[in-house]
Structures are given as structure tokens and as C-alpha cells.
Write an enzyme that holds these catalytic residues in place. Structure first.
Site, PDB file in Angstrom:
ATOM      1  N   HIS A  93     -47.718 -26.758 -45.780  1.00 12.01           N
ATOM      2  CA  HIS A  93     -47.985 -27.594 -44.462  1.00 12.01           C
ATOM      3  C   HIS A  93     -47.801 -28.833 -44.663  1.00 12.01           C
ATOM      4  CE1 HIS A  93     -50.384 -28.905 -41.178  1.00 12.01           C
ATOM      5  NE2 HIS A  93     -50.299 -27.617 -40.705  1.00 12.01           N
ATOM      6  N   GLU A 163     -42.774 -26.516 -37.864  1.00 13.66           N
ATOM      7  CA  GLU A 163     -43.570 -27.625 -37.343  1.00 13.66           C
ATOM      8  C   GLU A 163     -43.068 -28.973 -37.462  1.00 13.66           C
ATOM      9  OE1 GLU A 163     -48.210 -26.507 -37.084  1.00 13.66           O
ATOM     10  OE2 GLU A 163     -47.600 -26.865 -39.157  1.00 13.66           O
TER      11      GLU A 163
END
Ligand code: 13P
Length: 248
Positions: A93, A163
Site C-alpha cells: 500500500h 491506486e
């Protein structure tokens, strides 16, 4: 492929009482609206949520260490997360990468998770874009390094979450057209490496997704799943999001 929401709670909510309430509501809504949901909960809540989990809702760690045990203060291993009943884990992430996680760490975590029959949700995404399209090569490098040790027979287990860092926590998501372009690019890289099975992998979009924009992203973004931060820790906003997804 069924629509999927990965609810990344990040470092929320502030107590077990609230976490339990949010999980129960999330579980109820996902069952009612028939949208697949995976909750990525902070490690302190994993085992208790694991105990509440029934039916189809998935449980993810937000990060894991690639070693099974040892002198790694503050870390949680993939094996420990599995023992707490997590069946997925986010890896790479952007908020972990900002704290020092490298592409090579991501590669090792992916291998460790697959060895335990857990599903890695590999997060990739560029910091900036330019007219030369350097974001494509940046994303490709992140993707291919993460997959370096993943053999053909294991690739179907993997989920990719794109993302763009600039859209995380932003007011608006990226433009659906740009997401569509990136989804084709990622898909092409997967098919080049793995052949036909590359078409089967789930590609998620993440960054400022909520009920107001998820409809157009589903329609024009080339994705059927989302990695959701803020809108996943507010039961009302999550309900709105899942309602739109169910109708799409
Ligand atoms: P937001 O949905 O809050 O922009 O966060 C996106 C994200 O980082 C999910 O992993």
C-alpha cells in the site's frame, strides 16, 4: 466476475466497540446487497473480527511480514495473520511504501502469502503523471517485481489494486477514462507474462471512491472492484457505495 469492495479501514476506528459495530454493519449490508466485501482491519482487531466472520465476507491484514516469526519488533507475520483468520492481505500500500517498503519487500510478502494459500492484494500506483507516460513504466516495474516469484499455477490467486498515490485521500478519483487505459495496460502486462489466465485476475481501483463516483467508474473505468478508504469506515457512506454497486 462479481463486484468487489475491499474496505481498507487504515488506522480506524478508535476502539474495539466501534470496530465491532462497523464490521457487523458492513457484513449485514454486503449480505443484503450481494456485493462481495473484504475488510482490511488493523492488526489489533483481526482475531476478534475473525471470530465474528461468517459467510462470504473476507478478512485482510493491511500488511504482513514475509518471515514467519523472529526478531521483528512491531511486525505481524503472514502466518500470524492467517492464524487470526485473515485470508487476504494488502501488500505494498502507498502508505506502507511511504514508510520504506520497497518493491523487493512486496515481492517477498507476495511469495510468503501464496505459500500459506492466502490471497495477496498487491497495491501499485504512481506518484505523479507526465506527458511522456512515465507512470506506465513505473507501474509496470512495480507489478512485475511483485510478481517475479509467482508461478503460473498461483497467479489466479492474486488481486491487483491500482491506486495512483495522488488520488488517495483526494477530493476526486482519477478520471474513469484514464483508469480504463491503465486497466488495459495492466491486463496486457499480466497476459504477456501469464497468458490467458491473466484475463481472469481482478483489477481494483482505489483513491477517493464513494457512492457519488463509483457508478461512472464501474461504467467507464474498466474495473469491477474498488479499494476504499474513507467511505468504508463510515457506515452511511459505505451503504450508499454498496447500493450503487449492486444496481450497476
Ligand atoms: P481513500 O478512499 O480514503 O481515498 O483511500 C484510498 C486508499 O488508500 C485505499 O487503500
Amino acid at each position: 466476475m462479481k463486484a468487489l469492495v475491499v474496505a481498507n479501514w487504515k488506522m480506524n476506528p478508535i476502539s474495539w466497540k466501534e470496530a465491532k459495530k462497523l464490521f457487523e454493519e458492513t457484513k449485514r449490508m454486503s449480505g443484503l446487497l450481494k456485493v462481495s466485501v473484504i475488510v482490511a482491519a488493523p492488526p489489533i482487531f483481526l482475531r476478534d473480527i475473525g471470530g465474528l466472520r461468517r459467510g462470504k465476507i473476507g478478512l485482510a491484514a493491511q500488511n504482513v511480514h514475509f518471515e514467519q516469526s523472529g526478531s521483528f519488533t512491531g511486525e505481524v507475520s503472514a502466518l500470524q495473520a492467517k492464524d487470526a483468520k485473515a485470508n487476504y492481505a494488502l501488500v505494498g500500500h502507498a502508505e506502507r511504501r511511504a514508510m520504506g517498503e520497497t518493491d523487493d519487500d512486496v515481492r517477498k510478502k507476495v511469495a510468503a502469502l501464496l505459500a500459506l494459500e492466502m490471497t495477496p492484494i498487491i497495491c501499485i500506483g504512481e506518484h505523479v503523471r507526465d506527458d511522456e507516460g512515465s507512470h506506465f513504466t513505473f507501474v509496470r516495474e512495480q507489478l512485475l517485481t511483485a510478481l517475479r516469484d509467482v508461478p503460473q499455477q498461483k497467479i489466479a490467486k492474486v488481486i491487483i489494486a491500482y491506486e495512483p498515490v495522488w488520488a488517495i485521500g483526494a477530493a476526486e478519483p482519477m478520471r474513469p477514462h484514464d483508469m480504463h487505459e491503465m486497466s488495459i495496460y495492466i491486463r496486457k502486462a499480466l497476459v504477456e507474462k501469464y497468458g490467458e489466465v491473466g484475463h481472469k485476475l481482478m483489477i481494483l481501483y482505489g483513491g477517493a471512491v464513494d457512492g457519488t463516483n463509483v457508478g461512472t467508474m464501474l461504467e467507464h473505468g474498466g474495473v469491477k472492484g474498488f479499494l476504499v478508504g474513507r467511505a468504508s469506515v463510515d457506515a452511511k457512506r459505505l451503504a450508499e457505495l454498496l447500493r450503487v454497486m449492486k444496481d450497476a
